[in-house]
Write an enzyme that holds these catalytic residues in place. Structure first.
Site, PDB file in Angstrom:
ATOM      1  CG  ASP A   7      -1.759   1.204   1.376  1.00 52.72           C
ATOM      2  OD1 ASP A   7      -2.306   1.665   0.360  1.00 52.72           O
ATOM      3  OD2 ASP A   7      -1.885   1.718   2.502  1.00 52.72           O
ATOM      4  CG  ASP A   9      -2.091   7.316   0.541  1.00 60.20           C
ATOM      5  OD1 ASP A   9      -1.481   8.394   0.537  1.00 60.20           O
ATOM      6  OD2 ASP A   9      -2.705   6.875  -0.450  1.00 60.20           O
ATOM      7  CB  SER A 105      -1.931   3.291  -3.893  1.00 63.90           C
ATOM      8  OG  SER A 105      -2.266   4.497  -3.244  1.00 63.90           O
ATOM      9  CE  LYS A 138      -5.782  -0.547  -1.085  1.00 65.00           C
ATOM     10  NZ  LYS A 138      -4.532  -0.083  -0.445  1.00 65.00           N
ATOM     11  CG  ASP A 163      -1.942   2.159   6.671  1.00 64.74           C
ATOM     12  OD1 ASP A 163      -2.273   3.261   7.150  1.00 64.74           O
ATOM     13  OD2 ASP A 163      -2.164   1.845   5.494  1.00 64.74           O
TER      14      ASP A 163
END
Length: 212
Positions: A7, A9, A105, A138, A163
């Site tokens: 990922d 960010d 992303s 997502k 995260d």
């Protein structure tokens, strides 16, 4: 494991505080109302999804104009100062020596390109996927599945580095083994964190030995 799919960010770039500040200010300046759960809901959304959501918060502009203005401000912030996560460069270079690397992303490609160019990390990624290129953002698995397809590697042979709650759910739904590196300011929900194969305190703990 044959590949690592990162990922962006909150994993490689500490962008969530910047996203929150930029979008919060934009909503306030354009007549909208920021809600207590707005930031957590935004994390993982694709560009069309979050732009439409900001419109629902009361921003009196079409979603495409909202997206364009926010993305331009984000790019300006990145060029002024690139907020890489601690150990990001070293981790990418360390893993690239052993595994094929991809990136999945929720950021638009315009920002992915700025981050990879400004940080000098572009050469290490075989492919980069923005959720603006797939049907759903997502927590749907679309972005991770597309990354695996482009890498020509089965999802089960990929490990995803995430995260956020929606990111963890997305990678898990794609059938990848998931490593969580929670952001201290934006920790994932307990049920999402439970999907992780490993939970690490930071990128420095992400090593080829761990994956082997």
């Amino acid at each position: 494991m044959e590949a690592c799919v990162f990922d962006l960010d909150g994993v490689l770039v500490d962008s969530e505080p910047v996203w929150e500040e930029v979008r919060r200010e934009f909503v306030a300046e354009h007549g909208g109302t920021w809600q207590p759960d707005t930031q957590s809901r935004l994390m993982g959304m694709s560009t069309p999804e979050w732009a439409a959501y900001l419109h629902e918060l009361g921003v009196a502009m079409p979603a495409d104009q909202i997206a364009r203005a926010v993305i331009e401000e984000m790019a300006d912030r990145y060029r002024l100062e690139m907020p890489l996560m601690p150990g990001a460069r070293e981790t990418v270079r360390r893993l690239a020596a052993h595994y094929t690397l991809g990136l999945a992303s929720s950021s638009p490609h315009a920002l992915i390109d700025v981050v990879l160019d400004e940080s000098g990390l572009r050469e290490y990624f075989v492919t980069t996927v923005s959720t603006e290129e797939v049907g759903r953002g997502k927590p749907a698995p679309d972005g991770y599945l597309e990354a695996a397809r482009r890498l020509e590697i089965y999802p089960k042979d990929c490990v995803a580095i995430e995260d956020s709650s929606n990111g963890l759910r997305s990678a898990y739904a794609a059938g990848m083994r998931v490593i969580a590196v929670p952001h201290p300011r934006y920790p994932p929900a307990p049920d999402a964190l439970a999907l992780a194969w490993r939970v690490l305190p930071g990128l420095d703990a992400l090593t080829p030995d761990l994956l082997a």
